[in-house]
Design a protein around this motif. Structure first.
Motif, PDB file in Angstrom:
ATOM      1  N   PRO A   9       0.797  -1.232   0.000  1.00 50.65           N
ATOM      2  CA  PRO A   9       0.000   0.000   0.000  1.00 50.65           C
ATOM      3  C   PRO A   9       0.827   1.278   0.000  1.00 50.65           C
ATOM      4  O   PRO A   9       0.565   2.187  -0.789  1.00 50.65           O
ATOM      5  CB  PRO A   9      -0.843  -0.123   1.270  1.00 50.65           C
ATOM      6  CG  PRO A   9      -0.935  -1.588   1.516  1.00 50.65           C
ATOM      7  CD  PRO A   9       0.388  -2.154   1.076  1.00 50.65           C
ATOM      8  N   ALA A  20     -16.989  -0.886  -7.336  1.00 47.47           N
ATOM      9  CA  ALA A  20     -15.774  -0.081  -7.448  1.00 47.47           C
ATOM     10  C   ALA A  20     -15.999   1.125  -8.355  1.00 47.47           C
ATOM     11  O   ALA A  20     -15.592   2.252  -8.038  1.00 47.47           O
ATOM     12  CB  ALA A  20     -14.631  -0.931  -7.986  1.00 47.47           C
ATOM     13  N   ARG A  78       1.095   4.109  -3.005  1.00 43.34           N
ATOM     14  CA  ARG A  78       0.808   5.534  -2.814  1.00 43.34           C
ATOM     15  C   ARG A  78       1.972   6.398  -3.280  1.00 43.34           C
ATOM     16  O   ARG A  78       1.780   7.444  -3.911  1.00 43.34           O
ATOM     17  CB  ARG A  78       0.464   5.806  -1.344  1.00 43.34           C
ATOM     18  CG  ARG A  78      -0.879   5.214  -0.916  1.00 43.34           C
ATOM     19  CD  ARG A  78      -1.288   5.705   0.464  1.00 43.34           C
ATOM     20  NE  ARG A  78      -0.544   5.034   1.519  1.00 43.34           N
ATOM     21  CZ  ARG A  78      -0.934   3.924   2.143  1.00 43.34           C
ATOM     22  NH1 ARG A  78      -2.078   3.347   1.790  1.00 43.34           N
ATOM     23  NH2 ARG A  78      -0.200   3.403   3.101  1.00 43.34           N
ATOM     24  N   TYR A 117      -8.496  -3.287  -6.255  1.00 43.24           N
ATOM     25  CA  TYR A 117      -9.298  -2.101  -5.988  1.00 43.24           C
ATOM     26  C   TYR A 117      -8.843  -1.368  -4.728  1.00 43.24           C
ATOM     27  O   TYR A 117      -9.010  -0.145  -4.629  1.00 43.24           O
ATOM     28  CB  TYR A 117     -10.777  -2.463  -5.930  1.00 43.24           C
ATOM     29  CG  TYR A 117     -11.357  -2.732  -7.313  1.00 43.24           C
ATOM     30  CD1 TYR A 117     -11.174  -1.814  -8.339  1.00 43.24           C
ATOM     31  CD2 TYR A 117     -12.069  -3.894  -7.594  1.00 43.24           C
ATOM     32  CE1 TYR A 117     -11.682  -2.042  -9.610  1.00 43.24           C
ATOM     33  CE2 TYR A 117     -12.588  -4.136  -8.859  1.00 43.24           C
ATOM     34  CZ  TYR A 117     -12.384  -3.202  -9.866  1.00 43.24           C
ATOM     35  OH  TYR A 117     -12.882  -3.425 -11.123  1.00 43.24           O
ATOM     36  N   ALA A 118      -8.256  -2.069  -3.778  1.00 41.94           N
ATOM     37  CA  ALA A 118      -7.648  -1.381  -2.646  1.00 41.94           C
ATOM     38  C   ALA A 118      -6.485  -0.511  -3.126  1.00 41.94           C
ATOM     39  O   ALA A 118      -6.307   0.626  -2.655  1.00 41.94           O
ATOM     40  CB  ALA A 118      -7.160  -2.395  -1.613  1.00 41.94           C
ATOM     41  N   ALA A 119      -5.694  -1.028  -4.077  1.00 41.62           N
ATOM     42  CA  ALA A 119      -4.574  -0.250  -4.613  1.00 41.62           C
ATOM     43  C   ALA A 119      -5.073   0.954  -5.404  1.00 41.62           C
ATOM     44  O   ALA A 119      -4.480   2.035  -5.349  1.00 41.62           O
ATOM     45  CB  ALA A 119      -3.698  -1.137  -5.485  1.00 41.62           C
ATOM     46  N   CYS A 120      -6.175   0.792  -6.158  1.00 42.71           N
ATOM     47  CA  CYS A 120      -6.759   1.938  -6.874  1.00 42.71           C
ATOM     48  C   CYS A 120      -7.171   3.020  -5.878  1.00 42.71           C
ATOM     49  O   CYS A 120      -6.945   4.225  -6.113  1.00 42.71           O
ATOM     50  CB  CYS A 120      -7.954   1.492  -7.696  1.00 42.71           C
ATOM     51  SG  CYS A 120      -7.553   0.464  -9.136  1.00 42.71           S
ATOM     52  N   ALA A 121      -7.786   2.600  -4.771  1.00 37.34           N
ATOM     53  CA  ALA A 121      -8.195   3.562  -3.743  1.00 37.34           C
ATOM     54  C   ALA A 121      -6.986   4.281  -3.168  1.00 37.34           C
ATOM     55  O   ALA A 121      -7.013   5.504  -2.942  1.00 37.34           O
ATOM     56  CB  ALA A 121      -8.980   2.849  -2.643  1.00 37.34           C
ATOM     57  N   ASP A 122      -5.897   3.536  -2.924  1.00 34.48           N
ATOM     58  CA  ASP A 122      -4.671   4.156  -2.407  1.00 34.48           C
ATOM     59  C   ASP A 122      -4.150   5.220  -3.367  1.00 34.48           C
ATOM     60  O   ASP A 122      -3.789   6.331  -2.959  1.00 34.48           O
ATOM     61  CB  ASP A 122      -3.596   3.090  -2.193  1.00 34.48           C
ATOM     62  CG  ASP A 122      -3.854   2.213  -0.986  1.00 34.48           C
ATOM     63  OD1 ASP A 122      -4.492   2.684  -0.028  1.00 34.48           O
ATOM     64  OD2 ASP A 122      -3.411   1.044  -1.005  1.00 34.48           O
ATOM     65  N   GLU A 157      -4.216  -6.397  -3.574  1.00 39.88           N
ATOM     66  CA  GLU A 157      -5.600  -6.360  -4.058  1.00 39.88           C
ATOM     67  C   GLU A 157      -5.816  -5.148  -4.953  1.00 39.88           C
ATOM     68  O   GLU A 157      -5.488  -4.019  -4.602  1.00 39.88           O
ATOM     69  CB  GLU A 157      -6.556  -6.319  -2.874  1.00 39.88           C
ATOM     70  CG  GLU A 157      -7.931  -6.873  -3.172  1.00 39.88           C
ATOM     71  CD  GLU A 157      -8.777  -5.929  -4.013  1.00 39.88           C
ATOM     72  OE1 GLU A 157      -9.460  -6.416  -4.926  1.00 39.88           O
ATOM     73  OE2 GLU A 157      -8.749  -4.713  -3.764  1.00 39.88           O
TER      74      GLU A 157
END
Length: 303
Positions: free
Chosen positions: A12, A75, A16, A42-47, A40
């Motif tokens: 993560p 997502a 970022r 979509y977690a990485a996209c959010a980051d 993961e």
């Protein structure tokens, strides 16, 4: 011509930082891969979206096999259309690692149309290695992520088959050297990544892909032994040695699917794509991602 770094999420905080530096470097976007060997998607996209304000974040690419349509819909709704794009394909390492098969094209089309129906403003790109997937993109997406490497003939064919109205993105592996002396080692490190890209593009069929006839049988034979446990990894590994007895094929695959050289050389090779494509995904040497993104800043300003 827009440039987007392509990244597999190693962690993560590193994701970022890659996103921050990509934005600072002037890159238009950041593609994030969907692979079971990494973090993961979509977690990485959010980051990446959380620490940037102008960078467009792509899935590059996800699939309709290992993630249910409801996951993609959620997502797309969460991230919105302003800075988020869904790139989707049939599935490659993400599905084969678990002994699954890539989605048939009708299943991919159903997923894309379902996603568009649920989230009408979502932007969609289709990963296409050949004419059938490109034609699908023309029917139900906003563009194509071409698997043809730097081959202009094959890229033009994908655009024409898709109908010519949507975006066309090339995808190349990139390694920038600080000087000429560093280039041979970087080419060797990038070799398995180029082989992985070629297998995705060529393994199903050579139709419409502008591959020299003289090497097709060898490619087909060797792809049958491809080890997905090493997919996407650079350096010395079993994929890197698949064509060790055929340096001519190694050079062909490197020159078609990768750009390796000094900043000036990389700039010139990428500029050759500008008349044909709208953008280029630059798939980084992930082990040196921060250093590579910083050097890409000069490329982004010149293209």
């Amino acid at each position: 011509m827009r440039l987007a770094a392509n990244w597999l999420p190693l962690g993560p905080e590193l994701t970022r930082e890659v996103a921050r530096r990509a934005e600072k470097a002037g890159l238009w976007g950041l593609g994030i891969g969907d692979s079971p060997h990494y973090g993961e998607l979509y977690a990485a996209c959010a980051d990446a979206l959380a620490v940037t304000s102008t960078l467009t974040v792509f899935t590059s690419v996800t699939n309709p096999v290992t993630r249910h349509l409801s996951v993609h819909v959620s997502a797309a709704r969460a991230f919105g259309a302003e800075r988020f794009v869904v790139g989707m394909g049939r599935g490659d390492s993400a599905v084969r690692t678990f002994g699954l098969d890539p989605a048939p094209l009708p299943v991919l089309e159903e997923a894309l149309t379902g996603l568009r129906a649920a989230v009408p403003d979502v932007r969609l790109l289709v990963a296409a290695s050949g004419p059938r997937a490109a034609a699908l993109a023309g029917r139900c997406a906003d563009g194509v992520i071409g698997g043809a490497g730097r081959d202009l003939v094959a890229l033009r064919g994908l655009r024409d088959t898709a109908g010519g109205s949507g975006e066309l993105w090339a995808s190349v592996r990139l390694a920038v050297a600080r000087d000429e002396a560093a280039v041979p080692a970087l080419r060797q490190r990038m070799l398995p990544r180029a082989i992985s890209a070629s297998r995705f593009n060529f393994a199903a069929t050579f139709a419409g892909k502008n591959v020299p006839v003289a090497i097709r049988d060898v490619l087909t034979e060797r792809y049958a032994t491809y080890d997905f446990a090493w997919h996407g990894r650079s350096g010395a590994n079993p994929v890197a040695s698949m064509f060790a007895d055929r340096p001519d094929i190694e050079d062909y695959l490197l020159d078609r699917f990768a750009v390796v050289g000094t900043i000036g050389t990389c700039r010139d090779r990428l500029a050759e794509l500008a008349p044909v494509v709208d953008g280029v995904f630059l798939s980084l040497l992930f082990e040196d991602a921060l250093d590579q993104v910083d050097m890409i800043a000069e490329l982004a300003g010149a293209l």
